[in-house]
Design a protein around this motif. Structure first.
Motif, PDB file in Angstrom:
ATOM      1  N   VAL A  17      67.723  29.398  58.341  1.00  7.97           N
ATOM      2  CA  VAL A  17      68.084  29.061  59.723  1.00  7.97           C
ATOM      3  C   VAL A  17      69.263  29.887  60.232  1.00  7.97           C
ATOM      4  O   VAL A  17      69.783  29.595  61.316  1.00  7.97           O
ATOM      5  CB  VAL A  17      68.410  27.551  59.836  1.00  7.97           C
ATOM      6  CG1 VAL A  17      67.236  26.702  59.389  1.00  7.97           C
ATOM      7  CG2 VAL A  17      69.668  27.186  59.050  1.00  7.97           C
ATOM      8  N   LEU A  18      69.673  30.894  59.480  1.00 10.64           N
ATOM      9  CA  LEU A  18      70.822  31.703  59.906  1.00 10.64           C
ATOM     10  C   LEU A  18      70.661  32.306  61.301  1.00 10.64           C
ATOM     11  O   LEU A  18      71.620  32.330  62.078  1.00 10.64           O
ATOM     12  CB  LEU A  18      71.077  32.818  58.879  1.00 10.64           C
ATOM     13  CG  LEU A  18      71.792  32.387  57.591  1.00 10.64           C
ATOM     14  CD1 LEU A  18      71.854  33.545  56.615  1.00 10.64           C
ATOM     15  CD2 LEU A  18      73.175  31.867  57.899  1.00 10.64           C
ATOM     16  N   PRO A  19      69.463  32.796  61.675  1.00 13.82           N
ATOM     17  CA  PRO A  19      69.349  33.395  63.018  1.00 13.82           C
ATOM     18  C   PRO A  19      69.263  32.376  64.140  1.00 13.82           C
ATOM     19  O   PRO A  19      69.309  32.763  65.315  1.00 13.82           O
ATOM     20  CB  PRO A  19      68.036  34.201  62.938  1.00 13.82           C
ATOM     21  CG  PRO A  19      67.622  34.193  61.506  1.00 13.82           C
ATOM     22  CD  PRO A  19      68.213  32.978  60.915  1.00 13.82           C
ATOM     23  N   LEU A  20      69.114  31.097  63.826  1.00 15.53           N
ATOM     24  CA  LEU A  20      68.853  30.078  64.846  1.00 15.53           C
ATOM     25  C   LEU A  20      70.150  29.480  65.369  1.00 15.53           C
ATOM     26  O   LEU A  20      71.138  29.377  64.660  1.00 15.53           O
ATOM     27  CB  LEU A  20      67.969  28.967  64.277  1.00 15.53           C
ATOM     28  CG  LEU A  20      66.624  29.409  63.692  1.00 15.53           C
ATOM     29  CD1 LEU A  20      65.868  28.211  63.153  1.00 15.53           C
ATOM     30  CD2 LEU A  20      65.797  30.120  64.746  1.00 15.53           C
ATOM     31  N   ARG A  21      70.093  29.031  66.637  1.00 15.38           N
ATOM     32  CA  ARG A  21      71.242  28.392  67.254  1.00 15.38           C
ATOM     33  C   ARG A  21      70.761  27.233  68.125  1.00 15.38           C
ATOM     34  O   ARG A  21      69.609  27.156  68.518  1.00 15.38           O
ATOM     35  CB  ARG A  21      72.017  29.384  68.133  1.00 15.38           C
ATOM     36  CG  ARG A  21      72.477  30.634  67.436  1.00 15.38           C
ATOM     37  CD  ARG A  21      73.216  31.550  68.389  1.00 15.38           C
ATOM     38  NE  ARG A  21      73.464  32.869  67.806  1.00 15.38           N
ATOM     39  CZ  ARG A  21      74.039  33.870  68.455  1.00 15.38           C
ATOM     40  NH1 ARG A  21      74.430  33.706  69.698  1.00 15.38           N
ATOM     41  NH2 ARG A  21      74.218  35.038  67.851  1.00 15.38           N
ATOM     42  N   GLY A  22      71.689  26.348  68.430  1.00 18.21           N
ATOM     43  CA  GLY A  22      71.439  25.303  69.407  1.00 18.21           C
ATOM     44  C   GLY A  22      70.247  24.420  69.099  1.00 18.21           C
ATOM     45  O   GLY A  22      70.089  23.897  67.994  1.00 18.21           O
ATOM     46  N   ASP A  23      69.373  24.270  70.105  1.00 15.35           N
ATOM     47  CA  ASP A  23      68.230  23.361  69.992  1.00 15.35           C
ATOM     48  C   ASP A  23      67.287  23.777  68.881  1.00 15.35           C
ATOM     49  O   ASP A  23      66.721  22.922  68.190  1.00 15.35           O
ATOM     50  CB  ASP A  23      67.465  23.310  71.318  1.00 15.35           C
ATOM     51  CG  ASP A  23      68.330  22.787  72.452  1.00 15.35           C
ATOM     52  OD1 ASP A  23      69.336  22.123  72.154  1.00 15.35           O
ATOM     53  OD2 ASP A  23      68.003  23.044  73.628  1.00 15.35           O
ATOM     54  N   TYR A  24      67.077  25.062  68.706  1.00 19.46           N
ATOM     55  CA  TYR A  24      66.157  25.535  67.668  1.00 19.46           C
ATOM     56  C   TYR A  24      66.680  25.163  66.274  1.00 19.46           C
ATOM     57  O   TYR A  24      65.920  24.747  65.397  1.00 19.46           O
ATOM     58  CB  TYR A  24      65.973  27.050  67.776  1.00 19.46           C
ATOM     59  CG  TYR A  24      65.340  27.470  69.070  1.00 19.46           C
ATOM     60  CD1 TYR A  24      63.958  27.388  69.259  1.00 19.46           C
ATOM     61  CD2 TYR A  24      66.106  27.956  70.128  1.00 19.46           C
ATOM     62  CE1 TYR A  24      63.364  27.775  70.449  1.00 19.46           C
ATOM     63  CE2 TYR A  24      65.535  28.351  71.319  1.00 19.46           C
ATOM     64  CZ  TYR A  24      64.166  28.254  71.482  1.00 19.46           C
ATOM     65  OH  TYR A  24      63.592  28.624  72.665  1.00 19.46           O
ATOM     66  N   LEU A  25      67.978  25.306  66.086  1.00 16.82           N
ATOM     67  CA  LEU A  25      68.582  24.920  64.813  1.00 16.82           C
ATOM     68  C   LEU A  25      68.434  23.424  64.590  1.00 16.82           C
ATOM     69  O   LEU A  25      68.111  22.971  63.481  1.00 16.82           O
ATOM     70  CB  LEU A  25      70.061  25.314  64.795  1.00 16.82           C
ATOM     71  CG  LEU A  25      70.871  24.902  63.566  1.00 16.82           C
ATOM     72  CD1 LEU A  25      70.302  25.549  62.303  1.00 16.82           C
ATOM     73  CD2 LEU A  25      72.342  25.272  63.737  1.00 16.82           C
ATOM     74  N   ALA A  26      68.639  22.630  65.637  1.00 14.21           N
ATOM     75  CA  ALA A  26      68.517  21.172  65.516  1.00 14.21           C
ATOM     76  C   ALA A  26      67.100  20.770  65.124  1.00 14.21           C
ATOM     77  O   ALA A  26      66.897  19.910  64.264  1.00 14.21           O
ATOM     78  CB  ALA A  26      68.913  20.511  66.844  1.00 14.21           C
TER      79      ALA A  26
END
Length: 382
Positions: free
Chosen positions: A118-127
């Motif tokens: 999940v390193l490239p993910l942020r915000g809603d996508y990470l959640a």
């Protein structure tokens, strides 16, 4: 112009300087004047403080929205259960104090496994991804009957011994979990004020700018996941030994939501905020179920009648029916069980509107919000 901050007087400054020793001393005296039912409630509140401090590292310090925190909690609990429960296929009958660091390390490893993809993910996508990871762990625990005994769970998990004394009473458990919370609080406070903590805060504010300034975002994000997961694993080991029985139903998404709500409502990045959030969201629903609370609410029948009269008036002018408040003696149980999620949602909305930084935000977060509110409007702006 914003008003200058008021400087506290000498007496208040001395009191603030010793606020943590005074708070710990007060917390240590609670079992002497509370019954076992209240002390049991405090054990759960303190345990969720430990979990909240772990998630605070991930969400509050590094700004990584993790909805799968229950996976690390489960990793620590099942490490304890699998290695000590007589019903486990790999029962090794190990000592609690040997399993404790092992559970912390396994949970940290699970945190790294989650952090890598999940390193490239942020915000809603990470959640969303972390939420799915937590559900995968729960389904794994249910379906691997040969290892975890599925929904039947693992029972007869032994309790620790310290200095020849078994930690078997609510009072002893409270002191044990309180010491764990103090140690975790000290460790996270040191991390926050260290170079690692400054790197996490830089990533939280703007990951691209942090990378441009030379911060190794991959390293520090993985470190945040591993640190938060290790603390969650610590909480899981303690929980399994305290309850003595675990099954997958205890590690649902609701646990992650509860811990995240504690961090958000209390104040992201704030240790006092986590404490207050746990008292409000974990302590109050349990207090509402106590007989003393029911007896108190039973004396407020006049208030119930007055509110029902107001509700009846609303029903008379609107289609449908809102319903009526229950008997005063059942208010506590209904508030704690049936309307708990409504209370959670209402608190979150109120906090976001009235106190966007939380009930007790960290000093740095409070200054950030104050700076945003006092920023001058650009010339020509509508």
């Amino acid at each position: 112009m914003p008003e200058p901050a008021r400087t506290p007087g000498p007496a208040l400054s001395r009191l603030l300087a010793y606020r943590w020793p005074l708070f710990i001393a007060l917390a240590a005296t609670l079992p002497f004047w509370l019954s076992d039912v209240w002390v049991q409630m405090l054990v759960f509140v303190t345990l969720f403080i430990v979990l909240g401090l772990g998630l605070n590292v991930v969400v509050g310090f590094a700004g990584l929205l993790d909805l799968g925190y229950v996976a690390f909690f489960a990793a620590g609990a099942y490490t304890m259960g699998l290695l000590t429960s007589p019903g486990s296929p790999i029962d090794a009958s190990l000592n609690f104090w040997l399993i404790l660091p092992l559970g912390v390390l396994i949970a940290a490893g699970v945190g790294l496994l989650l952090g890598l993809p999940v390193l490239p993910l942020r915000g809603d996508y990470l959640a969303i991804v972390t939420l799915g990871f937590g559900e995968i762990i729960r389904l794994f625990l249910i379906n691997r009957d040969d290892l975890t005994r599925g929904s039947q769970g693992l029972a007869a998990i032994p309790r620790p011994e310290l200095g020849g004394f078994a930690i078997d009473s609510f009072t002893r458990w409270y002191y044990f979990v309180l010491v764990a919370a103090i140690l975790v609080g000290l460790a996270t406070a040191r991390l926050r004020d260290s170079r690692i903590g400054r790197a996490w805060e830089a990533i939280r504010e703007d990951e691209d700018v942090a990378a441009a300034m030379g911060v190794n975002t991959t390293k520090y994000k993985l470190l945040a996941f591993a640190t938060g997961a290790a603390i969650g694993g610590l909480g899981g080991v303690i929980y399994a030994s305290f309850i003595g029985f675990i099954n997958p139903a205890a590690f649902s998404l609701q646990v992650s939501i509860d811990v995240l709500a504690i961090v958000i409502i209390g104040g992201m990045g704030s240790t006092p905020g986590v404490i207050v959030g746990s008292l409000v969201l974990i302590g109050i629903p349990r207090i509402l179920q106590f007989r003393e609370t029911s007896d108190l609410l039973a004396r407020l029948e006049w208030l119930r009648d007055a509110l029902n009269a107001v509700v009846g008036g609303i029903d008379a002018i609107t289609p449908g029916s809102i319903g009526r408040l229950p008997e005063a003696s059942t208010w506590g149980a209904q508030l704690a069980d049936d309307t708990r999620f409504v209370i959670f949602g209402a608190l979150l909305v109120l906090i976001m509107v009235l106190r966007p930084s939380g009930l007790l935000p960290s000093r740095r977060r409070r200054l950030e919000f104050a700076h945003e509110e006092s920023a001058p409007t650009p010339a020509g702006a509508a």
